[in-house]
Design a protein around this motif. Structure first.
Motif, PDB file in Angstrom:
ATOM      1  N   LYS A  90       0.837  -1.206   0.000  1.00 56.48           N
ATOM      2  CA  LYS A  90       0.000   0.000   0.000  1.00 56.48           C
ATOM      3  C   LYS A  90       0.867   1.250   0.000  1.00 56.48           C
ATOM      4  CE  LYS A  90      -3.736   2.353   2.505  1.00 56.48           C
ATOM      5  NZ  LYS A  90      -4.683   2.281   3.637  1.00 56.48           N
ATOM      6  N   LYS A  93       2.482   1.702  -3.422  1.00 57.41           N
ATOM      7  CA  LYS A  93       1.504   2.111  -4.430  1.00 57.41           C
ATOM      8  C   LYS A  93       1.146   3.586  -4.300  1.00 57.41           C
ATOM      9  CE  LYS A  93      -0.821  -2.225  -5.595  1.00 57.41           C
ATOM     10  NZ  LYS A  93      -2.082  -3.010  -5.522  1.00 57.41           N
ATOM     11  N   VAL A 196       5.789  -4.217  -7.434  1.00 53.31           N
ATOM     12  CA  VAL A 196       4.675  -3.259  -7.374  1.00 53.31           C
ATOM     13  C   VAL A 196       4.774  -2.254  -8.509  1.00 53.31           C
ATOM     14  CG1 VAL A 196       3.667  -1.354  -6.040  1.00 53.31           C
ATOM     15  CG2 VAL A 196       4.292  -3.490  -4.898  1.00 53.31           C
ATOM     16  N   ARG A 200       2.292  -1.621 -11.866  1.00 51.71           N
ATOM     17  CA  ARG A 200       1.723  -0.318 -12.208  1.00 51.71           C
ATOM     18  C   ARG A 200       2.002   0.030 -13.685  1.00 51.71           C
ATOM     19  NH1 ARG A 200      -0.785   4.766 -12.173  1.00 51.71           N
ATOM     20  NH2 ARG A 200       0.719   6.454 -12.086  1.00 51.71           N
TER      21      ARG A 200
END
Length: 226
Positions: A90, A93, A196, A200
């Motif tokens: 989290k 991100k 991550v 994306r």
């Protein structure tokens, strides 16, 4: 002139010990809650942000999102007792550059601060470095990809990762090479951070079927693009 660090931590004992060590090298401005820190960030310039996650009034995740909404370049490091993988993901991100779990070593923290400060100090080139990736245009100096006049803003780390892929287009990049070049270290948690950012980038380019970031099992990744 010393680099200026925004440090947000509500544990006064930990904050004193950390700030006392960092102040040998940097100017440290400490806040105990997210709201006061964000108010200060809007008014003053900082070279790097260090954020606890569990903060009063505005938690670290909310604070990072608010900072990223007005500044996509300033490096952000989370220092947190929250060890769940979901919390790390989290934070990344939201645009954080790193996530250290308490207890952390001051030496490791300073090393990471130096890596991120050196990257953010790089002078932009005068020439136009834009390039095309399939139907997209990539502007690495401004951390943006453009398609049909619509821009998608990248973080500095996402932009650096995409630039590395483009420079090695249609060639396998080993995981350790990516990690060492962009994160300065090859370890498990930095590998999770990289995953991550790759996820994306895949989402950004999924509208163009000619662009793929392939996972090469146990080796690395390959950007397939015209």
């Amino acid at each position: 002139m010393k680099k200026r660090i925004l440090y947000v931590e509500d544990d006064n004992t930990l904050a004193f010990l950390t700030a006392d060590n960092l102040e040998q090298y940097y100017e440290v401005v400490h806040f105990t809650n997210g709201k006061d820190a964000f108010d200060a960030f809007k008014k003053e310039d900082y070279d790097l942000c260090i954020l606890d996650v569990m903060l009063p009034q505005m938690d670290g995740f909310e604070l990072a999102a608010a900072i990223r909404a007005i500044n996509i370049e300033v490096p952000i490091i989370f220092l947190s007792a929250k060890t769940l993988k979901e919390d790390r993901i989290k934070g990344l991100k939201l645009g954080a550059d790193d996530y250290l779990v308490k207890p952390y070593s001051i030496e490791e923290l300073i090393l990471k601060i130096e890596v991120f400060l050196q990257r953010s100090q790089k002078q932009p080139t005068i020439k136009n470095n834009t390039c095309t990736v399939g139907s997209f245009t990539f502007d690495p100096d401004n951390y943006v990809v453009i398609k049909n006049g619509e821009s998608t803003q990248l973080t500095e780390r996402e932009s650096a990762l995409l630039k590395l892929f483009i420079d090695n287009k249609n060639t396998i990049l080993k995981r350790e090479k990516i990690l060492t070049e962009l994160w300065g270290t090859d370890d498990y948690f930095m590998g999770r951070s990289m995953d991550v950012f790759i996820s994306r980038l895949r989402k950004i380019f999924r509208e163009d079927e000619s662009i793929r970031i392939e996972n090469i099992p146990r080796i690395g990744f390959k950007l397939i693009a015209p």
